[in-house]
Motif scaffolding. Structure first.
Motif, PDB file in Angstrom:
ATOM      1  N   ASP A  73     -65.501   7.993   7.275  1.00 32.12           N
ATOM      2  CA  ASP A  73     -64.483   6.941   7.323  1.00 32.12           C
ATOM      3  C   ASP A  73     -63.094   7.544   7.500  1.00 32.12           C
ATOM      4  O   ASP A  73     -62.255   6.999   8.212  1.00 32.12           O
ATOM      5  CB  ASP A  73     -64.528   6.111   6.028  1.00 32.12           C
ATOM      6  N   HIS A  74     -62.858   8.665   6.821  1.00 33.19           N
ATOM      7  CA  HIS A  74     -61.568   9.347   6.941  1.00 33.19           C
ATOM      8  C   HIS A  74     -61.345   9.820   8.378  1.00 33.19           C
ATOM      9  O   HIS A  74     -60.263   9.655   8.942  1.00 33.19           O
ATOM     10  CB  HIS A  74     -61.531  10.548   5.988  1.00 33.19           C
ATOM     11  N   ARG A  75     -62.400  10.382   8.990  1.00 31.62           N
ATOM     12  CA  ARG A  75     -62.286  10.862  10.367  1.00 31.62           C
ATOM     13  C   ARG A  75     -62.063   9.702  11.335  1.00 31.62           C
ATOM     14  O   ARG A  75     -61.253   9.801  12.264  1.00 31.62           O
ATOM     15  CB  ARG A  75     -63.545  11.629  10.756  1.00 31.62           C
ATOM     16  N   ASP A  76     -62.774   8.601  11.114  1.00 27.53           N
ATOM     17  CA  ASP A  76     -62.593   7.423  11.986  1.00 27.53           C
ATOM     18  C   ASP A  76     -61.165   6.901  11.902  1.00 27.53           C
ATOM     19  O   ASP A  76     -60.562   6.547  12.923  1.00 27.53           O
ATOM     20  CB  ASP A  76     -63.569   6.311  11.594  1.00 27.53           C
ATOM     21  N   ALA A  77     -60.626   6.814  10.694  1.00 30.81           N
ATOM     22  CA  ALA A  77     -59.260   6.332  10.509  1.00 30.81           C
ATOM     23  C   ALA A  77     -58.267   7.282  11.179  1.00 30.81           C
ATOM     24  O   ALA A  77     -57.285   6.848  11.800  1.00 30.81           O
ATOM     25  CB  ALA A  77     -58.942   6.192   9.020  1.00 30.81           C
ATOM     26  N   TYR A  78     -58.538   8.584  11.056  1.00 31.93           N
ATOM     27  CA  TYR A  78     -57.660   9.586  11.688  1.00 31.93           C
ATOM     28  C   TYR A  78     -57.681   9.433  13.211  1.00 31.93           C
ATOM     29  O   TYR A  78     -56.638   9.477  13.872  1.00 31.93           O
ATOM     30  CB  TYR A  78     -58.106  10.988  11.296  1.00 31.93           C
ATOM     31  N   ASP A  79     -58.884   9.239  13.785  1.00 37.10           N
ATOM     32  CA  ASP A  79     -59.007   9.063  15.240  1.00 37.10           C
ATOM     33  C   ASP A  79     -58.276   7.810  15.705  1.00 37.10           C
ATOM     34  O   ASP A  79     -57.618   7.798  16.747  1.00 37.10           O
ATOM     35  CB  ASP A  79     -60.485   8.988  15.646  1.00 37.10           C
ATOM     36  N   ARG A  80     -58.409   6.733  14.903  1.00 37.01           N
ATOM     37  CA  ARG A  80     -57.707   5.488  15.260  1.00 37.01           C
ATOM     38  C   ARG A  80     -56.201   5.690  15.251  1.00 37.01           C
ATOM     39  O   ARG A  80     -55.485   5.209  16.117  1.00 37.01           O
ATOM     40  CB  ARG A  80     -58.083   4.362  14.290  1.00 37.01           C
ATOM     41  N   SER A  81     -55.720   6.406  14.237  1.00 31.94           N
ATOM     42  CA  SER A  81     -54.272   6.625  14.147  1.00 31.94           C
ATOM     43  C   SER A  81     -53.776   7.445  15.325  1.00 31.94           C
ATOM     44  O   SER A  81     -52.679   7.215  15.846  1.00 31.94           O
ATOM     45  CB  SER A  81     -53.924   7.325  12.824  1.00 31.94           C
ATOM     46  N   ALA A  82     -54.584   8.409  15.784  1.00 32.65           N
ATOM     47  CA  ALA A  82     -54.199   9.225  16.937  1.00 32.65           C
ATOM     48  C   ALA A  82     -54.120   8.377  18.198  1.00 32.65           C
ATOM     49  O   ALA A  82     -53.190   8.528  19.019  1.00 32.65           O
ATOM     50  CB  ALA A  82     -55.200  10.369  17.124  1.00 32.65           C
ATOM     51  N   ARG A  83     -55.100   7.488  18.376  1.00 31.18           N
ATOM     52  CA  ARG A  83     -55.075   6.610  19.552  1.00 31.18           C
ATOM     53  C   ARG A  83     -53.874   5.667  19.506  1.00 31.18           C
ATOM     54  O   ARG A  83     -53.230   5.401  20.527  1.00 31.18           O
ATOM     55  CB  ARG A  83     -56.380   5.808  19.631  1.00 31.18           C
ATOM     56  N   LEU A  84     -53.586   5.145  18.320  1.00 32.67           N
ATOM     57  CA  LEU A  84     -52.483   4.193  18.182  1.00 32.67           C
ATOM     58  C   LEU A  84     -51.131   4.840  18.444  1.00 32.67           C
ATOM     59  O   LEU A  84     -50.266   4.246  19.082  1.00 32.67           O
ATOM     60  CB  LEU A  84     -52.521   3.560  16.785  1.00 32.67           C
ATOM     61  N   ILE A  85     -50.932   6.073  17.958  1.00 30.39           N
ATOM     62  CA  ILE A  85     -49.647   6.737  18.213  1.00 30.39           C
ATOM     63  C   ILE A  85     -49.505   7.028  19.702  1.00 30.39           C
ATOM     64  O   ILE A  85     -48.402   6.966  20.258  1.00 30.39           O
ATOM     65  CB  ILE A  85     -49.497   8.034  17.373  1.00 30.39           C
ATOM     66  N   GLY A  86     -50.638   7.290  20.364  1.00 31.92           N
ATOM     67  CA  GLY A  86     -50.598   7.469  21.818  1.00 31.92           C
ATOM     68  C   GLY A  86     -50.180   6.194  22.522  1.00 31.92           C
ATOM     69  O   GLY A  86     -49.385   6.216  23.475  1.00 31.92           O
ATOM     70  N   TYR A 132     -61.743  12.722  -6.160  1.00 33.04           N
ATOM     71  CA  TYR A 132     -63.158  12.540  -6.487  1.00 33.04           C
ATOM     72  C   TYR A 132     -64.019  13.333  -5.495  1.00 33.04           C
ATOM     73  O   TYR A 132     -64.547  12.772  -4.527  1.00 33.04           O
ATOM     74  CB  TYR A 132     -63.537  11.054  -6.431  1.00 33.04           C
ATOM     75  N   PRO A 133     -64.173  14.611  -5.687  1.00 34.37           N
ATOM     76  CA  PRO A 133     -64.938  15.459  -4.761  1.00 34.37           C
ATOM     77  C   PRO A 133     -66.360  14.951  -4.509  1.00 34.37           C
ATOM     78  O   PRO A 133     -66.889  15.127  -3.408  1.00 34.37           O
ATOM     79  CB  PRO A 133     -64.957  16.821  -5.480  1.00 34.37           C
ATOM     80  N   ASP A 134     -66.965  14.347  -5.522  1.00 33.55           N
ATOM     81  CA  ASP A 134     -68.330  13.834  -5.345  1.00 33.55           C
ATOM     82  C   ASP A 134     -68.387  12.702  -4.329  1.00 33.55           C
ATOM     83  O   ASP A 134     -69.453  12.418  -3.763  1.00 33.55           O
ATOM     84  CB  ASP A 134     -68.892  13.342  -6.687  1.00 33.55           C
ATOM     85  N   LEU A 135     -67.264  12.063  -4.127  1.00 32.12           N
ATOM     86  CA  LEU A 135     -67.205  10.925  -3.200  1.00 32.12           C
ATOM     87  C   LEU A 135     -67.019  11.382  -1.749  1.00 32.12           C
ATOM     88  O   LEU A 135     -67.313  10.635  -0.816  1.00 32.12           O
ATOM     89  CB  LEU A 135     -66.035  10.007  -3.599  1.00 32.12           C
ATOM     90  N   GLU A 182     -54.287   4.303   5.596  1.00 34.38           N
ATOM     91  CA  GLU A 182     -55.725   4.407   5.313  1.00 34.38           C
ATOM     92  C   GLU A 182     -56.164   5.875   5.317  1.00 34.38           C
ATOM     93  O   GLU A 182     -56.931   6.306   4.447  1.00 34.38           O
ATOM     94  CB  GLU A 182     -56.502   3.626   6.377  1.00 34.38           C
ATOM     95  N   VAL A 183     -55.661   6.653   6.293  1.00 38.57           N
ATOM     96  CA  VAL A 183     -55.991   8.079   6.370  1.00 38.57           C
ATOM     97  C   VAL A 183     -55.559   8.796   5.078  1.00 38.57           C
ATOM     98  O   VAL A 183     -56.315   9.575   4.484  1.00 38.57           O
ATOM     99  CB  VAL A 183     -55.302   8.736   7.592  1.00 38.57           C
ATOM    100  N   GLU A 184     -54.326   8.528   4.670  1.00 36.70           N
ATOM    101  CA  GLU A 184     -53.797   9.169   3.466  1.00 36.70           C
ATOM    102  C   GLU A 184     -54.573   8.762   2.221  1.00 36.70           C
ATOM    103  O   GLU A 184     -54.818   9.576   1.319  1.00 36.70           O
ATOM    104  CB  GLU A 184     -52.313   8.818   3.314  1.00 36.70           C
ATOM    105  N   ALA A 185     -54.981   7.494   2.167  1.00 34.48           N
ATOM    106  CA  ALA A 185     -55.739   7.007   1.004  1.00 34.48           C
ATOM    107  C   ALA A 185     -57.096   7.698   0.911  1.00 34.48           C
ATOM    108  O   ALA A 185     -57.527   8.110  -0.177  1.00 34.48           O
ATOM    109  CB  ALA A 185     -55.922   5.490   1.104  1.00 34.48           C
ATOM    110  N   PHE A 186     -57.779   7.838   2.061  1.00 30.02           N
ATOM    111  CA  PHE A 186     -59.070   8.533   2.053  1.00 30.02           C
ATOM    112  C   PHE A 186     -58.904   9.992   1.624  1.00 30.02           C
ATOM    113  O   PHE A 186     -59.721  10.534   0.876  1.00 30.02           O
ATOM    114  CB  PHE A 186     -59.724   8.468   3.436  1.00 30.02           C
ATOM    115  N   ARG A 187     -57.837  10.635   2.120  1.00 30.47           N
ATOM    116  CA  ARG A 187     -57.601  12.039   1.770  1.00 30.47           C
ATOM    117  C   ARG A 187     -57.375  12.189   0.260  1.00 30.47           C
ATOM    118  O   ARG A 187     -57.906  13.093  -0.384  1.00 30.47           O
ATOM    119  CB  ARG A 187     -56.392  12.567   2.541  1.00 30.47           C
TER     120      ARG A 187
END
Length: 204
Positions: A176-189, A166-169, A155-160
């Protein structure tokens, strides 16, 4: 939990841990048990009684809860989280052994002495059994967490990629990208913590 943890057969314990959404009926548990361990249909009534008697003990011990909605058939029961740390003795009598005694009961005094002796010896090995069950539960949780981590990472990679294409997006999905990144960090922990726990458990 009230009193001493009850003696329970490991097969039933494992099925309870696998119960979908931590809920089950006596019939669903019976059907799973019969299918997994090859219990003939003619013995299903006795198997249902065998399982029900043991579920009643777990209810008394505060490890299983009966659903508030009363049903004449397929009453719902819920497995409580405390069952994993309850210190259950998982060397309880199997259905086959119980059924054999039911069909051809031995003299009362002899049967009582034999069962008591067997249970005492079994409980002496309960620590090893609990360790094996804990390891199984940790391995299952590790696999689930690893799968969730990989999904979140995707999900993180898809948002990136979307923000690059699409820069306008970007202003709309950067949160959403930041939330997904934070979730991935917690999960790897959590993955690392589970891996360390399994390593410690294997070394004890």
């Amino acid at each position: 939990m009230s009193g001493t943890p009850p003696l329970i057969e490991e097969r039933i314990f494992e099925l309870l841990l696998e119960a979908e959404d931590a809920q089950f009926t006596i019939r669903s548990l019976r059907d799973q048990y019969a299918q997994r361990y090859g219990i003939a249909a003619k013995h299903h009534a006795d198997l249902r009684r065998f399982i029900y008697e043991r579920i009643k003990k777990l209810i008394t011990a505060g490890l299983v809860e009966k659903g508030r909605e009363k049903r004449k058939r397929d009453q719902l029961y819920f497995v409580l989280p405390s069952i994993r740390e309850a210190g259950l003795c998982l060397e309880g009598e199997s259905f086959e052994s119980w059924h054999q005694r039911l069909v051809a009961p031995a003299p009362r005094e002899t049967a009582s002495t034999t069962v008591t002796s067997k249970e005492e010896g079994s409980c002496a090995q309960s620590k090893t059994a609990r360790k094996a069950v804990s390891q199984l539960a940790l391995e299952k949780e590790l696999k689930e967490t690893q799968s969730e981590f990989l999904s979140t990472l995707g999900e993180v990679e898809a948002f990136r990629e979307l923000m690059d294409e699409y820069p306008d997006l970007k202003p709309n999905i950067v949160v959403d990208h930041r939330d997904a990144y934070d979730r991935s960090a917690r999960l790897i922990g959590r993955v690392r913590a589970l891996e360390k726990s399994l390593h410690r458990l294997g070394g004890t």
